[in-house]
Design a protein around this motif. Structure first.
Motif, PDB file in Angstrom:
ATOM      1  N   UNK A   1      45.076  40.385  53.526  1.00 47.95           N
ATOM      2  CA  UNK A   1      45.059  42.044  53.746  1.00 47.95           C
ATOM      3  C   UNK A   1      46.282  42.582  53.399  1.00 47.95           C
ATOM      4  N   UNK A   2      47.248  41.909  53.605  1.00 48.93           N
ATOM      5  CA  UNK A   2      48.573  42.303  52.870  1.00 48.93           C
ATOM      6  C   UNK A   2      48.644  42.440  51.468  1.00 48.93           C
ATOM      7  N   UNK A   3      48.048  41.299  50.887  1.00 52.12           N
ATOM      8  CA  UNK A   3      47.931  41.166  49.188  1.00 52.12           C
ATOM      9  C   UNK A   3      46.935  42.480  48.920  1.00 52.12           C
TER      10      UNK A   3
ATOM     11  N   UNK B   1      38.985  42.258  44.618  1.00 53.52           N
ATOM     12  CA  UNK B   1      38.486  40.806  44.324  1.00 53.52           C
ATOM     13  C   UNK B   1      39.467  39.891  44.807  1.00 53.52           C
ATOM     14  N   UNK B   2      39.131  38.930  45.852  1.00 56.42           N
ATOM     15  CA  UNK B   2      40.138  37.957  46.107  1.00 56.42           C
ATOM     16  C   UNK B   2      39.243  36.651  46.474  1.00 56.42           C
TER      17      UNK B   2
ATOM     18  N   UNK C   1      53.314  30.318  51.726  1.00 49.40           N
ATOM     19  CA  UNK C   1      51.950  30.911  52.200  1.00 49.40           C
ATOM     20  C   UNK C   1      51.912  32.191  51.577  1.00 49.40           C
ATOM     21  N   UNK C   2      50.951  32.414  50.634  1.00 52.50           N
ATOM     22  CA  UNK C   2      50.787  33.777  49.889  1.00 52.50           C
ATOM     23  C   UNK C   2      49.304  34.024  49.569  1.00 52.50           C
ATOM     24  N   UNK C   3      48.892  34.913  49.151  1.00 50.08           N
ATOM     25  CA  UNK C   3      47.569  35.454  48.881  1.00 50.08           C
ATOM     26  C   UNK C   3      47.964  36.507  47.662  1.00 50.08           C
ATOM     27  N   UNK C   4      46.376  36.268  46.720  1.00 49.88           N
ATOM     28  CA  UNK C   4      46.174  37.303  45.813  1.00 49.88           C
ATOM     29  C   UNK C   4      45.262  38.044  45.670  1.00 49.88           C
ATOM     30  N   UNK C   5      45.463  39.093  45.325  1.00 47.66           N
ATOM     31  CA  UNK C   5      44.311  40.189  45.343  1.00 47.66           C
ATOM     32  C   UNK C   5      44.291  41.004  43.756  1.00 47.66           C
ATOM     33  N   UNK C   6      43.015  41.198  43.559  1.00 44.01           N
ATOM     34  CA  UNK C   6      42.910  41.931  42.413  1.00 44.01           C
ATOM     35  C   UNK C   6      42.267  43.364  42.785  1.00 44.01           C
TER      36      UNK C   6
END
Length: 794
Positions: free
Chosen positions: A564-566, A512-513, A492-497
């Motif tokens: 949000x963490x990303x 940007x997500x 379980x991960x997420x990505x954020x730019x």
């Protein structure tokens, strides 16, 4: 792209830099939505687009003898008619966990409303009329509708050749997944109990009932790929399932999130995505598909209906001794998220209580009923309904106050769960119950006015069925536990730019997500995080699409935690690069650049003592810092398939409700007067949005308590009420006062100490309403929803 309307557009949020974490900042899309100006996916338009339509099965289980599309193809305005035989690759199935769902039915249909053929035409009515001319000959087969018909000897197999990884540990091919949890010795503990209560509970099939029906626009591209604009909950999961069916690499299936009118789990599975792309690639033209409400009932999964058998024991002083339960979830014709729902239902089946000796089994069935999958609460809702009824039964049998009995057995930080996992963050179950009980009660006979009875405040409302005769009040309590985030070893991960640059002399951040904004308010939270971490005033939220890495699904109360963490992680790295750039440019002019703790506040670089060292605009000048990073929560592990042991969840969320109801005992009508809630949210990043999420979840729980249920004919497995005329949801007149007491006990493992909040209130609101109705009537009431005939015996 020329001729395309796509939504949402870039959302630039201004304000002051104190509109960061903890502030009730307003949503940038809020005014547009309440005024009707917001563009949803159903509003998409392309100047030369076609309209797609899906022909669906009229029976629940049958062999397809033949399909004749000739008359449909001959109709003027029709550009394409597709069946299973027209699919372009060998990959013809898809699915979230198990790829058992055909893009179009092949050989047989397994549920009422299954897609059989597709039509593309120059007008939506032309497409519908052409679909009606497709001749499908069915040879009906016996239907499987419940556990008895699914698992008896010689039962028809819903899927004849199961090859998925979940086979092998289940006792019958019509069982999708099975998860036992065994800890201690429940049989021995039962012999030590002074009182034992049992119950059989039935939970109805609930629809997500989101505002916007399934819709999207597929546009063929010059490179042979396709651009898809769609309302979904998980762009990258859609992409993973769509591309193989189209025979395209993932980089040629470009997806952009369009305006989403609610989701609640119903958009985790694919609906029109593959169909629209197939038609667009076949015709070479943009294709738009919009379901009407009737189609929508067949176009998405629903909440699993369930039968639950429970046994609890307790000592005479009120301590729980043991729990046994068996949970049977109806997954319908295809797997969807059923394995994960089983995992949640089993692992959370004890509730927020300390029980050392348990014997638990949860299964999900394959049947010919409508497919069921994710819905807000995800397996924990059904279990909470049953275990909270059991708590009231035990308290009554022991002569104890139901709240005090719960508090006596409440888990807390450090409690060992039946899965062997230690609860390592605050678990204020007893405190939430204390708080919700302490809230002031609404006045008695609130319908009485100086002019007489205000019928709007009475059971039956404006139908004017009573002026207070035969109306009795009841009060009930419930509390629940819900996991947050994906579980059981899922990565379980997420990505954020995040990009920071100077525009017009002012530092601006762009976030940007691929997070699907489905109404939960993530776009606001992401801007608040950027303001807090980067000290900027202006934040632009880039439209969600697949040009950035996955954000996972907007479900499991996970987006603020994980995406949000990303965003927080990416902002922290951008901030460090800004400061490093400043050290290189200005470090020789002031020793604080090297010795002090530096922050970004109000567009300036400041020391932790508040001394201003430079403007961020002067640090960046013509440079931009642009970073894309992944962020993961703590790892989890699968539950053991024999014992159910394992650290399967990353975080837990808790909510307690007190329901006040008034019941017309003569007519069986219920008025829910109030649904007070106390919930621990860890940290309220946006208090206004937190309250809205809690009130919204509470209202959905109210709906399944007293009105919402998809009715499936047990003989034919056909849906009998696929419309909002016959499937009822709460209106503003049904929605009670919902006072909320927010507790903030930080989880040290989570960003800002936050706790996912969106699902927990959906759990406990339903059993609280049922407990209040039982309190008013003295009836047992072991099923949802409660109908008038259950209260009057007619």
């Amino acid at each position: 792209m020329s001729g395309v309307t796509r939504t949402p557009t870039h959302l630039t949020q201004g304000g002051t830099t104190d509109a960061g974490i903890g502030a009730s900042t307003l949503r940038p899309d809020g005014t547009l939505k309440v005024t009707g100006e917001f563009a949803y996916s159903s509003d998409l338009w392309h100047e030369d687009m076609l309209w797609g339509f899906t022909l669906r099965s009229t029976v629940a289980h049958a062999e397809i003898v033949s399909i004749d599309t000739s008359e449909a193809l001959a109709q003027s305005g029709v550009y394409a008619v597709l069946t299973y035989d027209d699919l372009p690759t060998e990959v013809k199935n898809y699915g979230l966990e198990i790829q058992d769902t055909p893009v179009l039915a092949h050989g047989k249909v397994r549920h009422h409303g299954e897609p059989v053929a597709l039509v593309a035409a120059d007008h939506p009515e032309t497409a519908r009329r052409a679909a009606a001319k497709i001749k499908v000959e069915y040879a009906e087969l016996p239907v499987v509708t419940d556990e008895e018909s699914a698992t008896r000897e010689g039962a028809p197999l819903v899927h004849e050749n199961r090859t998925d990884d979940h086979a092998g540990h289940v006792p019958h091919p019509n069982i999708v997944h099975r998860q036992p949890i065994v800890r201690g010795d429940a049989e021995a503990a039962a012999r030590r109990a002074d009182v034992i209560v049992t119950g059989e509970y039935v939970f109805g099939m609930q629809d997500q009932a989101f505002l916007g029906p399934e819709s999207g626009l597929a546009v063929p591209a010059e490179d042979g790929g396709v651009d898809l604009y769609v309302a979904t909950q998980w762009l990258h999961s859609d992409l993973r399932q769509i591309a193989p069916v189209l025979g395209l690499p993932e980089d040629k299936v470009r997806m952009t999130l369009s305006g989403v009118g609610g989701a609640f789990g119903g958009r985790e599975d694919l609906s029109m995505q593959i169909h629209g792309c197939l038609l667009a690639l076949r015709t070479g033209k943009p294709v738009k598909i919009v379901y009407n409400r009737f189609e929508s009932f067949f176009g998405h999964v629903h909440r699993h209906p369930a039968r639950l058998w429970y046994e609890h024991g307790a000592t005479k002083d009120g301590k729980l001794t043991h729990m046994k339960c068996r949970i049977v979830l109806d997954g319908g014709a295809y797997a969807s998220a059923s394995p994960a729902v089983v995992g949640n239902a089993s692992s959370l089946s004890v509730g927020p209580y300390v029980v050392e000796d348990v014997d638990i089994e949860a299964i999900a069935l394959y049947t010919n009923n409508p497919p069921c999958g994710a819905m807000r609460g995800f397996g924990a809702v059904q279990a909470c309904f049953a275990y909270e009824a059991q708590m009231d039964k035990l308290a009554k049998k022991l002569g104890m106050d139901p709240v005090e009995f719960r508090q006596l057995n409440a888990m807390e930080q450090g409690t060992l769960l039946p899965t062997g996992q230690v609860v390592d963050s605050p678990a204020p179950v007893a405190e939430l119950l204390r708080r919700v009980k302490a809230m002031p009660l609404p006045p008695e006979n609130q319908w009485e006015t100086t002019e007489g009875a205000d019928v709007r405040a009475l059971p039956g409302g404006l139908s004017n069925t009573t002026h207070g005769e035969d109306v009795v009040r009841g009060i009930g309590y419930a509390v629940g536990i819900k996991n947050v985030g994906f579980s059981e070893g899922f990565d379980d991960y997420s990505t954020a730019r995040v990009r920071m640059e100077v525009v017009g002399g002012v530092p601006v951040a762009t976030v940007h997500t691929a997070m699907a904004e489905v109404g939960q308010g993530g776009v606001t939270v992401h801007a608040q995080i950027a303001r807090t971490e980067l000290g900027v005033d202006q934040v632009t939220i880039h439209p969600a699409d697949t040009r950035v890495g996955s954000a996972g699904s907007t479900s499991a109360s996970r987006q603020t935690y994980v995406t949000g963490g990303a965003v927080k992680n990416a902002c922290e790295h951008v901030r460090e690069q800004v400061l490093e750039l400043g050290r290189r440019k200005f470090g020789t002019y002031h020793p604080a650049w090297a010795t002090a703790e530096l922050l970004l506040e109000g567009g300036k670089v400041v020391t932790d003592g508040g001394e201003v060292l430079a403007d961020v605009a002067d640090v960046l000048e013509d440079e931009a810092i642009d970073l894309e990073l992944e962020w993961r929560h703590r790892p989890t592990e699968p539950f053991d398939l024999r014992t159910g042991q394992g650290n399967g969840h990353v975080q837990y969320s808790f909510a307690a409700h007190r329901a006040v109801v008034e019941v017309d005992t003569a007519l069986g009508l219920v008025k829910v007067v109030e649904l007070a809630c106390a919930q621990d949210v860890g940290k309220a990043l946006n208090p206004l949005s937190v309250i809205g999420q809690i009130q919204g979840g509470t209202t959905q729980g109210l709906g399944v308590a007293v009105m919402e249920e998809i009715i499936v004919d047990p003989k034919t497995a056909k849906v009998r009420n696929p419309s909002f005329t016959d499937y009822l949801i709460p209106t503003i007149l049904d929605t009670p006062t919902i006072p909320v007491d927010v507790l903030e006990l930080a989880d040290e493992h989570a960003p800002y100490g936050l706790r996912g909040i969106g699902e927990a209130p959906t759990l406990s609101s339903t059993p609280a309403v049922l407990a209040a109705i039982r309190n008013a009537t003295g009836l047992e009431l072991n099923r949802t929803p409660v109908r008038p005939e259950h209260l009057t015996g007619t």
